[in-house]
Scaffold this active site. Structure first.
Site, PDB file in Angstrom:
ATOM      1  N   HIS A   9       0.839  -1.206   0.000  1.00  6.96           N
ATOM      2  CA  HIS A   9       0.000   0.000   0.000  1.00  6.96           C
ATOM      3  C   HIS A   9       0.866   1.244   0.000  1.00  6.96           C
ATOM      4  CE1 HIS A   9       0.591  -1.220   4.209  1.00  6.96           C
ATOM      5  NE2 HIS A   9       0.568   0.069   4.513  1.00  6.96           N
TER       6      HIS A   9
ATOM      7  N   HIS B 226       0.747   5.191   1.070  1.00  9.52           N
ATOM      8  CA  HIS B 226       0.044   6.218   1.844  1.00  9.52           C
ATOM      9  C   HIS B 226       0.146   7.542   1.091  1.00  9.52           C
ATOM     10  CE1 HIS B 226       0.087   4.108   5.898  1.00  9.52           C
ATOM     11  NE2 HIS B 226       1.067   3.450   5.302  1.00  9.52           N
TER      12      HIS B 226
END
Ligand code: 5GP
Ligand code: ZN
Length: 142
Positions: A103, A105
């Site tokens: 992921h 951010h």
């Protein structure tokens, strides 16, 4: 070692088994609000296919995630009181990665107002109504 996708919280979000405040999705990627936002509008972008980190994500998914990240960052800057976006990707336990599904951010920033250090900050549980409202704002700005 690869996480079992059954036990992966982000795979469960992709599968719709765990709710999220969705901002954007396409064939390969999903963007949604972080529930412990460092700043207003903190968004996560993930590949739909499970990959643990930078070392094992496929080149195609890596490119797709970052193309989505660019779209979201543009929308964040268009609709929030931010003048920059801090882009963070933690790969591996030694880097403090907590959720073992790749992921990125996207943390909207204004260093003159948010009081955050360049590379150090704290995430705290957010107010769900506020997270939902801001996620909708970014979605509308896409
Ligand atoms: P990491 O430290 O692995 O880079 O960050 C994981 C991020 O995922 C954290 O910022 C955390 O707040 C976020 N997160 C963990 N579980 C959930 C969840 O169930 N839903 C959402 N929206 N975010 C989550
Ligand atoms: Zn996963």
């Amino acid at each position: 070692m690869a996480t079992d996708t059954q036990d992966c919280i982000f795979c469960q979000i992709v599968a719709g088994k765990v709710p999220c405040f969705k901002i954007y999705e396409d064939e390969r990627t999903l963007a949604f609000a972080d529930i412990n936002p460092v700043t207003e509008g903190h968004t996560l972008v993930i590949p739909k296919a499970h990959a643990e980190n930078l070392l094992d994500i496929t080149p195609g998914d890596l490119a797709a995630v970052h193309q989505t990240a660019q779209k979201i960052a543009r929308a964040q800057l268009a609709c929030l009181k931010a003048t920059g976006v801090t882009v963070v990707q933690l790969s591996g336990e030694g880097a403090n990665q907590v959720v073992m599904h790749y992921h990125v951010h996207l943390i909207p920033r204004d260093r003159t107002k948010d009081g955050l250090d360049k590379f150090e900050w704290e995430s705290k549980p957010g107010n769900m109504r506020s997270i939902e409202r801001i996620a909708g704002k970014i979605k509308d700005a896409l």
